[in-house]
Design a protein around this motif. Structure first.
Motif, short mmCIF file in Angstrom:
data_model
loop_
_atom_site.label_atom_id
_atom_site.label_comp_id
_atom_site.label_asym_id
_atom_site.label_seq_id
_atom_site.Cartn_x
_atom_site.Cartn_y
_atom_site.Cartn_z
N ARG A 19 46.19 50.57 42.13
CA ARG A 19 47.05 51.60 41.23
C ARG A 19 45.97 52.82 41.04
O ARG A 19 44.70 52.39 40.62
CB ARG A 19 47.32 50.96 39.83
CG ARG A 19 48.17 51.95 39.25
CD ARG A 19 48.62 51.08 38.02
NE ARG A 19 48.77 52.03 36.84
CZ ARG A 19 48.96 51.69 35.61
NH1 ARG A 19 48.71 50.40 35.24
NH2 ARG A 19 49.08 52.28 34.34
N GLN A 31 42.97 49.59 38.95
CA GLN A 31 43.19 48.20 39.40
C GLN A 31 43.66 47.91 40.57
O GLN A 31 44.67 48.77 41.02
CB GLN A 31 43.88 47.28 38.11
CG GLN A 31 45.18 47.78 38.07
CD GLN A 31 45.79 47.34 36.62
OE1 GLN A 31 45.20 47.79 35.59
NE2 GLN A 31 46.61 46.39 36.61
N SER A 34 45.34 42.46 38.94
CA SER A 34 45.41 42.21 37.14
C SER A 34 43.93 42.63 36.97
O SER A 34 43.18 42.11 37.47
CB SER A 34 45.93 40.92 37.17
OG SER A 34 44.82 40.27 35.86
N ALA A 35 44.01 43.52 35.85
CA ALA A 35 42.66 43.82 35.32
C ALA A 35 42.04 42.71 34.60
O ALA A 35 40.93 42.73 34.96
CB ALA A 35 42.72 44.83 34.24
N LEU A 36 42.82 41.67 34.24
CA LEU A 36 42.17 40.43 33.54
C LEU A 36 41.70 39.53 34.77
O LEU A 36 40.34 39.22 34.66
CB LEU A 36 43.14 39.81 33.13
CG LEU A 36 43.52 39.46 31.56
CD1 LEU A 36 45.05 38.85 31.17
CD2 LEU A 36 42.42 38.51 31.05
N ASP A 228 35.07 49.19 33.26
CA ASP A 228 35.12 49.61 31.85
C ASP A 228 35.10 48.64 30.59
O ASP A 228 34.42 48.38 29.78
CB ASP A 228 36.29 50.47 31.71
CG ASP A 228 36.04 51.13 30.25
OD1 ASP A 228 34.71 51.93 29.95
OD2 ASP A 228 37.08 51.22 29.51
N VAL A 229 36.00 47.34 30.95
CA VAL A 229 35.91 46.33 29.99
C VAL A 229 34.98 45.68 30.16
O VAL A 229 34.36 45.14 28.99
CB VAL A 229 37.35 45.25 30.47
CG1 VAL A 229 37.09 43.71 29.74
CG2 VAL A 229 38.52 45.97 30.31
N GLY A 312 37.46 50.65 22.48
CA GLY A 312 37.88 49.16 21.91
C GLY A 312 38.58 48.61 23.18
O GLY A 312 39.21 49.43 23.89
N THR A 313 38.50 47.27 23.20
CA THR A 313 39.26 46.71 24.35
C THR A 313 39.65 45.15 23.93
O THR A 313 38.95 44.76 22.99
CB THR A 313 38.69 46.94 25.66
OG1 THR A 313 39.59 46.22 26.65
CG2 THR A 313 37.39 45.81 25.79
N PHE A 314 40.47 44.58 24.58
CA PHE A 314 40.56 43.35 24.44
C PHE A 314 39.64 42.67 25.71
O PHE A 314 39.55 43.12 26.59
CB PHE A 314 42.28 42.66 24.89
CG PHE A 314 42.35 41.09 24.60
CD1 PHE A 314 42.55 40.76 23.42
CD2 PHE A 314 41.94 40.33 25.49
CE1 PHE A 314 42.54 39.30 23.13
CE2 PHE A 314 42.06 38.93 25.33
CZ PHE A 314 42.41 38.56 24.26
N PRO A 316 38.65 39.76 28.02
CA PRO A 316 39.33 38.66 28.45
C PRO A 316 38.01 37.41 28.49
O PRO A 316 38.44 36.36 28.49
CB PRO A 316 39.59 39.23 29.88
CG PRO A 316 39.58 40.44 29.90
CD PRO A 316 38.66 41.07 28.89
N ASP B 37 48.05 43.79 32.03
CA ASP B 37 47.97 42.15 31.61
C ASP B 37 48.32 42.19 29.93
O ASP B 37 47.47 42.70 29.20
CB ASP B 37 46.47 41.61 31.82
CG ASP B 37 46.22 41.71 33.21
OD1 ASP B 37 46.60 40.97 34.07
OD2 ASP B 37 45.30 42.79 33.52
N VAL B 62 45.06 44.49 27.95
CA VAL B 62 43.69 44.71 28.05
C VAL B 62 43.12 46.16 27.69
O VAL B 62 42.27 46.49 26.89
CB VAL B 62 43.20 44.38 29.40
CG1 VAL B 62 41.66 44.40 29.49
CG2 VAL B 62 43.37 42.57 29.41
#
Lengths: 375, 130
Positions: A19, A31, A34-36, A228-229, A312-314, A316, B37, B62
């Protein structure tokens, strides 16, 4: 909108379903799938990143080191051994940040890696401010491919394509090597993910061949989203977020890249800020719950606005939200209870030491259940 | 993934069905795919009131957050509570087990102005892939 620039690998990414998004004027893969999962590849396997959008400058000439020491916050003359790499800032006279860079010291030149967003401003700034030095500034961004291989398996994969002696290549060191038998390459043990890994610089005509050889050896193409994550998990600042022309390097906590014992553009302002007390500090935030305070969210204590989220991010890897914020210094003690205004709802946060994630100690235990702050 | 013929669709990729005056609201497979995700669904409180265009809930991925807009005026009658702990049905079955909430509508005109499936799929052809 101007047409997006491409890298020697853009078509390769597109053809394999990545993408693609606009990033700093380039069309880049955010990505592949899946980025996760791609974060997991960085943490457990080895991820390949196309970093051709980043810029590279080369300084040559007898006064190259003095010129660099005038423009950069790091002590290039005395604190970078030959063959080593150090972090540095390009500062305004006010001490705020124009860009953050890595300086590679070679015997006869300095190789400086800059951000994609600095590819116009940085060369111009260098040229303007080194005019009185006997040195040449060359922008080699388009003459080099830059690829990163990041993750615990990187050191097993790289030898399949590269003759570099890994036992001699320590962290934040670089050396010349040959890739695929003949491609002159500069290999550095650096990265922006918090994992062991390498960055490779070589001619653009060989980009696809080297990339495919690394894929065949087990490297997995990943997008800039995962990178970035990972850098956020590792507590690494990103230009334009944790620092910019309105934030100083001291506020961003980048003291390790700033030598105030020497003179450089911005040094006087930074010394004055250090002496007067740095008014704001970059901190990590542990977040209660699973809502993510994202960039721009205000940080509050009661009704008082004390700062804002810069990234800020989640996460994983840690399975919880994480954030960095620039907060007034009187509120940044470890564990200090604050709140974030997350799109109209108050979320409890606490100052947490960074990095959030370290490959040496893996998951950091956090007080409270399920990785959340105890309210 | 086949999208239900009997649902109505919004430009911002919500789907809705109406049973009497109770509207069931979810988001389409297109929205899910483009959020990436999903890590958390922030559902509204049962009993809270919404107007057309209000943010009914947020879906966190995410790297992004997606807002779900209410197409009608009404009161939240039920939410799909399981999603708060496990958002995977949103991905696996966005038009079924991944429903988000039921809204008791005081005015259903917002539903009538939504697109039918054919119009939505035409909209997707021109939708921003970002």
């Amino acid at each position: 909108m101007a047409e997006l620039r491409t890298t020697p690998l853009t078509d390769w990414h597109s053809a394999r379903g990545a993408r693609m998004v606009p990033f700093a004027g380039f069309s880049m893969p955010v990505q592949y799938g899946s980025a996760l999962e791609e974060v997991g590849i960085v943490r457990n396997e080895a991820a390949l990143f196309d970093l051709c959008h980043m810029g590279r400058l080369v300084l040559t000439g007898p006064e190259r080191i003095a010129a660099a020491d005038h423009v950069l916050s790091q002590n290039v003359a005395n604190k970078i051994p030959e063959g080593a790499i150090r972090y540095a800032l390009i500062c305004t006279p006010e001490g705020t940040v124009i860009d953050d860079v890595l300086v590679y010291k070679e015997p006869d030149k300095l190789h400086i890696v800059i951000n994609a967003g600095g590819r116009d401003a940085d060369p111009a700034w260098f040229l303007e401010h080194t005019a009185n030095f006997d040195c040449t500034v060359e922008d080699v961004s388009d003459a080099q491919t830059m690829i990163a291989l990041q993750g615990p398996k990187a050191k097993e994969i790289l030898p399949a394509v590269c003759d570099v002696d890994l036992s001699a290549l320590k962290y934040y060191r670089f050396m010349p090597a040959k890739v695929l038998g003949s491609i002159e390459t500069l290999v550095s043990r650096t990265g922006y993910t918090g994992e062991d890994g390498f960055e490779l610089f070589f001619g653009p005509d060989e980009a696809v061949r080297v990339w495919e050889a690394l894929v065949a050896a087990g490297g997995k193409p990943c997008g800039l989203g995962a990178r970035d994550v990972c850098r956020t998990e590792a507590g690494m600042p990103l230009y334009g977020h944790e620092m910019n022309r309105e934030i100083t390097g001291l506020e961003a906590g980048l003291d390790f890249g700033i030598d105030l014992s020497k003179d450089f553009i911005g040094a006087a302002a930074l010394r004055a800020q250090r002496d007067a007390g740095v008014p704001r500090r970059l901190v990590g935030l542990a977040v209660e719950g699973r809502r993510v305070p994202r960039e721009g969210c205000r940080i509050l204590t009661g009704d008082e606005d004390v700062g804002f989220v810069t990234s800020g991010t989640f996460s994983p890897t840690l399975d919880r939200p994480i954030a960095m914020a620039l907060v007034r210094s009187e509120f940044v003690a470890d564990g200090a209870p604050l709140e974030a205004d997350v799109r109209g709802k108050r979320v409890k946060v606490k100052v947490e030491g960074m990095p959030f994630y370290s490959r040496k100690r893996k998951k950091k235990p956090v007080k409270g259940s399920e990785g959340n702050v105890d309210a | 993934m086949s999208r239900p013929q009997d649902a109505r669709y919004s430009e911002s990729h919500e789907w809705a069905t109406l049973d009497g005056d109770v509207l069931t609201l979810g988001v389409t497979d297109f929205a899910i795919e483009h959020l990436g995700d999903i890590v958390f669904v922030d559902l509204p409180d049962v009993g809270s009131d919404l107007g057309p265009g209000d943010t009914a809930c947020e879906i966190e991925s995410v790297k992004a957050v997606g807002e779900v807009y209410a197409p009608v005026t009404g009161t939240i009658e039920a939410v799909n509570e399981g999603l708060a702990d496990d958002p995977s049905p949103l991905v696996a079955d966005p038009f079924g087990a991944g429903w988000l909430m039921k809204i008791k509508a005081s005015d259903t005109s917002g539903f009538e102005s939504l697109m039918d499936l054919a119009a939505y799929e035409k909209h997707l052809e021109t939708a921003d892939p970002g």
